[in-house]
Design a protein around this motif. Structure first.
Motif, short mmCIF file in Angstrom:
data_model
loop_
_atom_site.label_atom_id
_atom_site.label_comp_id
_atom_site.label_asym_id
_atom_site.label_seq_id
_atom_site.Cartn_x
_atom_site.Cartn_y
_atom_site.Cartn_z
N GLU A 1 -54.24 29.10 -11.22
CA GLU A 1 -53.87 30.51 -10.98
C GLU A 1 -52.43 30.77 -11.38
O GLU A 1 -52.11 31.83 -11.96
N LYS A 2 -51.54 29.84 -11.10
CA LYS A 2 -50.14 29.99 -11.50
C LYS A 2 -50.00 30.01 -13.02
O LYS A 2 -49.24 30.81 -13.57
N HIS A 3 -50.72 29.10 -13.70
CA HIS A 3 -50.68 29.08 -15.16
C HIS A 3 -51.13 30.41 -15.74
O HIS A 3 -50.49 30.96 -16.65
N LEU A 4 -52.24 30.94 -15.23
CA LEU A 4 -52.77 32.19 -15.76
C LEU A 4 -51.80 33.34 -15.54
O LEU A 4 -51.60 34.17 -16.43
N ALA A 5 -51.20 33.40 -14.38
CA ALA A 5 -50.24 34.48 -14.10
C ALA A 5 -49.05 34.40 -15.03
O ALA A 5 -48.60 35.41 -15.60
N GLU A 6 -48.51 33.19 -15.23
CA GLU A 6 -47.32 33.05 -16.07
C GLU A 6 -47.64 33.33 -17.54
O GLU A 6 -46.88 34.03 -18.23
N GLY B 1 -49.95 35.13 -18.68
CA GLY B 1 -50.20 36.56 -18.82
C GLY B 1 -48.94 37.32 -19.15
O GLY B 1 -48.96 38.33 -19.87
N HIS B 2 -47.79 36.85 -18.63
CA HIS B 2 -46.50 37.47 -18.95
C HIS B 2 -46.06 37.13 -20.37
O HIS B 2 -45.37 37.92 -21.01
N VAL B 3 -46.46 35.94 -20.85
CA VAL B 3 -46.06 35.53 -22.20
C VAL B 3 -46.76 36.37 -23.25
O VAL B 3 -46.14 36.81 -24.23
N GLY B 4 -48.05 36.59 -23.08
CA GLY B 4 -48.79 37.40 -24.04
C GLY B 4 -50.23 36.96 -24.16
O GLY B 4 -50.60 35.84 -23.77
N PRO B 5 -51.08 37.83 -24.71
CA PRO B 5 -52.52 37.54 -24.75
C PRO B 5 -52.87 36.33 -25.63
O PRO B 5 -53.82 35.61 -25.32
N ASP B 6 -52.14 36.09 -26.70
CA ASP B 6 -52.48 34.96 -27.56
C ASP B 6 -52.35 33.63 -26.82
O ASP B 6 -53.23 32.77 -26.87
N ALA B 7 -51.20 33.47 -26.16
CA ALA B 7 -50.98 32.23 -25.41
C ALA B 7 -51.99 32.09 -24.28
O ALA B 7 -52.52 31.00 -24.03
N LEU B 8 -52.28 33.16 -23.59
CA LEU B 8 -53.21 33.14 -22.48
C LEU B 8 -54.63 32.79 -22.94
O LEU B 8 -55.30 31.95 -22.34
N HIS B 9 -55.07 33.41 -24.03
CA HIS B 9 -56.44 33.19 -24.49
C HIS B 9 -56.64 31.76 -25.00
O HIS B 9 -57.68 31.15 -24.76
N LEU B 10 -55.65 31.24 -25.72
CA LEU B 10 -55.76 29.86 -26.19
C LEU B 10 -55.86 28.91 -25.00
O LEU B 10 -56.69 28.00 -24.98
N TYR B 11 -55.03 29.12 -24.02
CA TYR B 11 -55.04 28.27 -22.82
C TYR B 11 -56.42 28.33 -22.15
O TYR B 11 -56.99 27.30 -21.79
N CYS B 12 -56.96 29.52 -22.00
CA CYS B 12 -58.24 29.67 -21.31
C CYS B 12 -59.37 28.99 -22.08
O CYS B 12 -60.24 28.34 -21.47
N GLU B 13 -59.39 29.13 -23.39
CA GLU B 13 -60.44 28.49 -24.19
C GLU B 13 -60.38 26.97 -24.05
O GLU B 13 -61.41 26.30 -23.91
N LEU B 14 -59.18 26.43 -24.08
CA LEU B 14 -59.03 24.98 -23.95
C LEU B 14 -59.38 24.52 -22.53
O LEU B 14 -60.01 23.47 -22.34
N ALA B 15 -58.98 25.31 -21.56
CA ALA B 15 -59.26 24.95 -20.18
C ALA B 15 -60.77 24.94 -19.91
O ALA B 15 -61.29 24.03 -19.24
N LEU B 16 -61.49 25.93 -20.42
CA LEU B 16 -62.93 25.98 -20.23
C LEU B 16 -63.62 24.75 -20.82
O LEU B 16 -64.61 24.25 -20.27
N ARG B 17 -63.07 24.25 -21.92
CA ARG B 17 -63.65 23.06 -22.55
C ARG B 17 -63.21 21.77 -21.87
O ARG B 17 -63.77 20.70 -22.13
N SER B 18 -62.22 21.85 -21.00
CA SER B 18 -61.77 20.69 -20.25
C SER B 18 -62.59 20.47 -18.98
O SER B 18 -62.70 19.34 -18.48
N ILE B 19 -63.17 21.53 -18.45
CA ILE B 19 -63.89 21.43 -17.18
C ILE B 19 -65.06 20.45 -17.24
O ILE B 19 -65.25 19.65 -16.31
N ARG C 1 -64.11 28.37 -13.72
CA ARG C 1 -64.63 29.13 -14.86
C ARG C 1 -64.49 30.64 -14.64
O ARG C 1 -64.16 31.40 -15.55
N VAL C 2 -64.78 31.07 -13.42
CA VAL C 2 -64.69 32.50 -13.10
C VAL C 2 -63.27 33.01 -13.35
O VAL C 2 -63.06 34.07 -13.96
N LEU C 3 -62.28 32.28 -12.89
CA LEU C 3 -60.88 32.68 -13.10
C LEU C 3 -60.54 32.72 -14.58
O LEU C 3 -59.86 33.65 -15.05
N LEU C 4 -60.97 31.73 -15.33
CA LEU C 4 -60.64 31.65 -16.75
C LEU C 4 -61.34 32.74 -17.54
O LEU C 4 -60.74 33.38 -18.41
N ARG C 5 -62.61 32.99 -17.24
CA ARG C 5 -63.35 34.04 -17.96
C ARG C 5 -62.77 35.42 -17.65
O ARG C 5 -62.73 36.29 -18.51
#
Length: 296
Positions: free
Chosen positions: A244-249, A251-269, A287-291
């Motif tokens: 949750e902390k990663h996603l919040a931070e 989100g401040h950086v920008g959508p590109d960084a956030l989306h790349l992180y989420c895609e990689l995280a979903l594949r790590s689960i 998964r719910v948080l990342l999606r």
């Protein structure tokens, strides 16, 4: 081919760039006979040949075919077919290319003349030939060939102290695309990490020096324990609070960084589940948080 009679083949290279230099120098260092090298740049052929006793720089690629028993075509991928079609081949010669993504079928003009054809692709980065040469021992070479040529290529790979995998026809593009995840894309991810650190004031060179040991440790962990058991960090343990902390931070950086992180995280689960770090219910909560973060 001569190698059928247990006579070591005379090796030749068409193309004298980084891949050719590393392979030629390595094979010559293992007592194999490299007799000729040709290149569009005579200087490149001379540079390759200068470190190998008895190797002749050739102005014409046909000279390599005429002098060698086994020819490596080490030109850029898009030029392989044209080179193969432009030369006169014979039954007593074999020819292989060193491309990962190019099918062996592009060497068909040589096969029609009676030559054996194949593929010999080292899974190695060739940014610098001396660095690549030092890194060849222990790396894997993807080999595609039949009959005596297959055995000969495996002998050459062993001489380089490389492992081998046998590739069936028609799979090379998928095989090559997959390799990018463990090579070039890792550098892309490393750049993403350094960009994030630079955004908080860390110099790029300092970031790289700090992150490389982490990258080496990750590779060592996978080598020792496998993919799932080698996984460490947030997605090995299922740390939802950290997620949750990663996603919040980000989100401040920008959508590109956030989306790349989420895609990689979903594949790590799935790896975290395989590792036994958490159960399916916990995985679904992540998964719910990342999606949700991926939604516009």
């Amino acid at each position: 081919m001569q190698q059928q009679n247990q006579i070591p083949p005379r090796l030749g290279f068409i193309g004298a760039g980084r891949v050719a230099k590393a392979l030629a120098w390595g094979l010559a260092g293992s007592k194999h006979s490299v007799v000729a090298a040709a290149s569009r740049s005579m200087g490149s052929a001379e540079q390759l040949a200068a470190r190998i006793a008895g190797c002749r720089p050739a102005a014409d690629a046909q000279d390599v075919v005429d002098r060698a028993d086994l020819v490596f075509i080490t030109v850029p991928d898009d030029a392989i077919a044209a080179v193969a079609a432009s030369l006169k081949w014979r039954q007593s010669v074999a020819v292989v290319h060193c491309s990962g993504a190019t099918e062996v079928a592009v060497l068909e003009p040589a096969a029609r003349a009676g030559a054996q054809i194949g593929g010999f692709h080292p899974l190695q980065l060739f940014a610098d030939p001396d660095v690549a040469l030092a890194g060849l021992p222990g790396c894997t070479i993807g080999i595609e060939a039949d009959g005596p040529l297959l055995s000969q290529l495996e002998v050459l790979a062993a001489a380089l102290r490389c492992r081998t995998i046998r590739l069936p026809p028609g799979c090379r593009v998928r095989y090559h695309a997959a390799a990018h995840y463990a090579a070039g894309f890792v550098i892309t991810l490393l750049k993403q990490a350094t960009d994030l650190w630079q955004s908080v004031g860390v110099e790029r060179e300092d970031a790289i020096r700090a992150l490389l040991p982490l990258l080496r440790g990750t590779a060592a962990s996978v080598e020792r324990s496998g993919l799932a058991q080698g996984l460490a960090g947030t997605y090995s343990r299922g740390d939802i609070g950290t997620l949750e902390k990663h996603l919040a931070e980000l989100g401040h950086v920008g959508p590109d960084a956030l989306h790349l992180y989420c895609e990689l995280a979903l594949r790590s689960i799935p790896l975290g589940l395989e590792r036994g770090g958490y159960d399916e219910e916990h995985a679904e909560a992540m998964r719910v948080l990342l999606r949700r973060a991926l939604k516009p």
